[in-house]
Design an enzyme around this catalytic site. Structure first.
Site, PDB file in Angstrom:
ATOM      1  CB  CYS A   2      -0.864   0.205   1.125  1.00 52.51           C
ATOM      2  SG  CYS A   2      -2.092  -1.379   1.307  1.00 52.51           S
ATOM      3  N   GLY A  28      -1.367   1.164  -4.409  1.00 50.09           N
ATOM      4  CA  GLY A  28      -2.847   0.504  -4.135  1.00 50.09           C
ATOM      5  C   GLY A  28      -3.768   1.562  -4.812  1.00 50.09           C
ATOM      6  CG  ASN A 102       3.075  -1.188   2.500  1.00 53.84           C
ATOM      7  OD1 ASN A 102       4.344  -0.784   2.334  1.00 53.84           O
ATOM      8  ND2 ASN A 102       2.354  -2.139   2.007  1.00 53.84           N
ATOM      9  N   GLY A 103       1.426  -3.722   4.637  1.00 58.23           N
ATOM     10  CA  GLY A 103       1.947  -5.014   4.923  1.00 58.23           C
ATOM     11  C   GLY A 103       0.984  -5.754   5.350  1.00 58.23           C
ATOM     12  CE1 TYR A 259       3.628  -4.534 -11.461  1.00 57.80           C
ATOM     13  CE2 TYR A 259       2.836  -5.094  -9.283  1.00 57.80           C
ATOM     14  CZ  TYR A 259       2.385  -4.843 -10.384  1.00 57.80           C
ATOM     15  OH  TYR A 259       1.280  -4.380 -10.675  1.00 57.80           O
TER      16      TYR A 259
HETATM   17  O1  LIG Z   1       1.298 -12.823 -14.638  1.00 62.77           O
HETATM   18  P1  LIG Z   1       0.188 -11.901 -14.248  1.00 62.77           P
HETATM   19  O2  LIG Z   1      -0.637 -12.388 -13.030  1.00 62.77           O
HETATM   20  O3  LIG Z   1      -0.180 -11.111 -15.171  1.00 62.77           O
HETATM   21  O4  LIG Z   1       1.408 -10.454 -13.391  1.00 62.77           O
HETATM   22  C1  LIG Z   1       2.454 -10.254 -13.918  1.00 62.77           C
HETATM   23  C2  LIG Z   1       2.272  -8.977 -14.457  1.00 62.77           C
HETATM   24  O5  LIG Z   1       1.613  -7.992 -13.864  1.00 62.77           O
HETATM   25  C3  LIG Z   1       2.369  -6.809 -13.764  1.00 62.77           C
HETATM   26  O6  LIG Z   1       1.779  -5.719 -14.628  1.00 62.77           O
HETATM   27  P2  LIG Z   1       0.536  -4.478 -14.223  1.00 62.77           P
HETATM   28  O7  LIG Z   1      -0.008  -4.359 -15.321  1.00 62.77           O
HETATM   29  O8  LIG Z   1       0.325  -4.757 -13.083  1.00 62.77           O
HETATM   30  O9  LIG Z   1       1.814  -3.141 -14.021  1.00 62.77           O
HETATM   31  P3  LIG Z   1       2.639  -2.424 -14.788  1.00 62.77           P
HETATM   32  O10 LIG Z   1       1.980  -1.648 -15.948  1.00 62.77           O
HETATM   33  O11 LIG Z   1       3.342  -1.795 -13.885  1.00 62.77           O
HETATM   34  O12 LIG Z   1       3.664  -3.542 -15.552  1.00 62.77           O
HETATM   35  C4  LIG Z   1       3.476  -7.133 -13.849  1.00 62.77           C
HETATM   36  O13 LIG Z   1       4.387  -6.157 -14.463  1.00 62.77           O
HETATM   37  C5  LIG Z   1       3.442  -8.216 -15.035  1.00 62.77           C
HETATM   38  O14 LIG Z   1       3.322  -7.484 -16.336  1.00 62.77           O
HETATM   39  N1  LIG Z   2      -0.987  -4.367   1.030  1.00 64.97           N
HETATM   40  C1  LIG Z   2      -1.132  -3.750   2.067  1.00 64.97           C
HETATM   41  O1  LIG Z   2      -0.150  -3.294   2.481  1.00 64.97           O
HETATM   42  C2  LIG Z   2      -2.217  -4.069   2.850  1.00 64.97           C
HETATM   43  C3  LIG Z   2      -2.603  -3.489   4.064  1.00 64.97           C
HETATM   44  C4  LIG Z   2      -3.667  -4.346   4.831  1.00 64.97           C
HETATM   45  N2  LIG Z   2      -3.220  -5.282   5.303  1.00 64.97           N
HETATM   46  C5  LIG Z   2      -4.940  -4.318   4.297  1.00 64.97           C
HETATM   47  O2  LIG Z   2      -5.255  -5.223   3.475  1.00 64.97           O
HETATM   48  O3  LIG Z   2      -5.473  -3.166   4.063  1.00 64.97           O
HETATM   49 MG   LIG Z   3       3.553  -5.554 -15.996  1.00 62.66          MG
END
Ligand SMILES: O=P(O)(O)OC[C@H]1O[C@H](OP(=O)(O)OP(=O)(O)O)[C@H](O)[C@@H]1O
Ligand SMILES: NC(=O)CC[C@H](N)C(=O)O
Ligand SMILES: [Mg+2]
Length: 519
Positions: A2, A28, A102-103, A259
């Protein structure tokens, strides 16, 4: 993950927190909230949706005060799209507390039960962050023997949190009558950085998940909050810090570098951009070593997160780097959307192929990761539809085979494409002509080449080693059982007041008659 933010400034912070959350939006997309402090009084507004959808002009006007916290949520506990679980959370005792987290806590259920039975505390949502706030509140109450809160008691309370809570937590909290508190779990799994801005009115401090917020809000990056450390900034801007954990290990989450984080952030002394570029170098070397026979005409990244790895990979292999997919900038990140159907649909809405870049060519597509395989499957199909001869696929991180329990929403192994498949089976499953994964040691080496002082990482989703040491197979099985359905959606009643047209225009801060001195 988050996004969290906390600030103590010399002028109103509503616009600053709003702008900071916009910059952390990639962490998030589900809900957002801001709380501000005006002396000992709190103001708060939170709700479901993107930052720009949650805040209207009247909400922003009500967020009065020179200090505050903000949160944008990617749910890992409770339910998605549930405004009641948007953060910050508030409890009135002791002193009055607001908290954003966050976490993900791994002993939240036990803590919730203990607190009900022993501490007589009721929790009104399924959020682990509400549990965390109540543990902090209880520890602060136990540590306080006067009506006034002071640094000593707060440090004791954070030490109490470290003793009771397990899992990952980077936290910003407000204590009425005192100021801002920020702390990080003893493993430093989730990131947290501190910035400072010297003004004629005195020093201002900002704590944020990523340094990109510190840069864009005009602060200077001071340092990271250390694992286990708590930092306090009172309402007059006095800064103190202390190590509150008995034992610390610095093991930042590897997936942040792969990522989650923005490339222009620096966390734990590591530039995310440089790290991703190095991942490309290591991957290029592996391709040269293990697949010298591949005749590749062009290297094509899958926007956005893989661009920097793909660029260095292409340069190292002396191959042309081409942009073959255009991203619709109005669609958010797919991976952090709740629900597989939404994610699948979004890939096609989000990315479109430029046919000329594929026609008659052998292309190497590069992504940062393959998690559920949603993106890779669709993208490979699109490359073929656009006329590619051969479609090879490279991932800058190793296969994601294990559940994450520290704040990334992949709680079940069954949803991960690589969990029970060999590389050859995954290659077939996503429809590629060849598949190359980064090795885990190379991934670590790529990050360590930027900051060798970090010797450990939280890499459980790749290797099944859970750094906090308390994750049993029974725990993972229970999680798998509880969450074999994706996070539930709860109906959004956010616009029930029918004043949707009154959305806050973030480009026009003149709407804020209370916003003095910040543009
Ligand atoms: O195998 P999957 O379940 O599809 O997950 C992996 C993908 O999801 C993310 O991209 P995303 O579109 O979330 O964000 P980005 O635009 O920052 O790449 C990541 O960069 C990969 O492309
Ligand atoms: N990804 C997160 O940091 C989530 C924070 C918290 N566990 C929630 O679900 O709201
Ligand atoms: Mg991607």
């Amino acid at each position: 993950m988050c996004g969290i933010l906390g600030v103590v400034a010399t002028t109103p912070v509503n616009q600053l927190l709003y702008d900071g959350l916009q910059v952390l939006q990639h962490r998030g997309q589900d809900a957002a909230g801001i709380a501000t402090g005006e002396g000992g009084r709190f103001h708060m507004h939170k709700g479901s949706g993107l930052v720009r959808d949650v805040f209207r002009t009247r909400n922003m006007r009500s967020l009065v005060g020179n200090w505050g916290i903000g949160h944008c949520r990617y749910p890992t506990a409770g339910s998605a799209d549930n405004a009641a679980e948007a953060q910050p959370f508030y409890v009135n005792s002791p002193f009055g507390l607001m908290l954003a987290h966050n976490g993900n806590l791994t002993n939240a259920a036990q803590l919730k039960q203990d607190m009900f039975l022993q501490d007589l505390r009721h929790m009104n949502t399924n959020s682990d962050s509400e549990v965390l706030l109540n543990v902090f509140a209880h520890e602060l109450q136990v540590a306080s023997n006067t009506h006034q809160v002071n640094a000593e008691t707060i440090f004791k309370a954070v030490a109490g949190v470290h003793r009771r809570v397990r899992g990952a937590y980077a936290v910003v909290a407000m204590i009425a009558g005192y100021g801002l508190v920020a702390f990080r779990d003893p493993f430093g799994i989730r990131p947290l950085v501190i910035g400072r801005n010297d003004t004629p009115g005195g020093a201002e401090y900002l704590v944020a998940s990523e340094s990109v917020a510190i840069d864009t809000l005009g602060f200077k990056l001071l340092r990271d909050v250390e694992p286990g450390e708590a930092i306090l900034i009172d309402m007059r801007g006095n800064f103190v810090s202390r190590q509150c954990a008995e034992r610390t290990v610095h093991a930042p989450c590897m997936f942040e570098f792969v990522y989650l984080a923005r490339p222009d952030s620096v966390m734990d002394g590591i530039s995310v951009y440089e790290t991703r570029a190095r991942m490309g170098d290591f991957l290029a070397d592996k391709i040269r070593r293990t697949m010298p026979h591949l005749a590749i005409d062009a290297v094509i990244p899958i926007p956005d997160s893989s661009r920097h790895s793909a660029m260095d990979l292409a340069a190292r292999l002396n191959l042309p780097y081409r942009e073959g997919f255009v991203k619709n900038r109005y669609i958010g990140r797919t991976f952090i959307m709740p629900g597989q159907a939404t994610r699948r649909k979004s890939v096609r809405q989000k990315l479109n192929a430029i046919a000329q870049e594929f026609k008659g060519r052998n292309v190497l597509l590069v992504d940062d990761s393959i998690v559920r395989g949603t993106t890779s499957r669709e993208i490979i199909m699109m490359a073929r539809e656009a006329g590619a001869k051969k479609v090879y696929f490279a991932s800058a991180s190793p296969p994601v085979r294990f559940a994450n329990v520290y704040g990334i929403d992949m709680p079940t192994r069954s949803e991960l494409i690589a969990s029970f498949r060999s590389d050859e089976e995954i290659c077939r499953e996503i429809g590629a002509d060849a598949l190359i994964y980064q090795d885990i040691d190379d991934l670590k080496a790529a990050v360590r080449s930027i900051n060798p002082s970090i010797t450990q990482f939280e890499t459980s989703c790749f290797d099944g080693h859970y750094i906090t040491g308390d994750i049993t197979s029974a725990y993972l099985q229970k999680m798998e059982h509880d969450r074999d359905q994706p996070l539930m959606h709860v109906a959004d009643d956010d616009d029930s007041d029918g004043e949707g047209s009154d959305r806050y225009d973030h480009n026009d801060s003149s709407q804020l008659d209370l916003n003095l001195g910040r543009g």
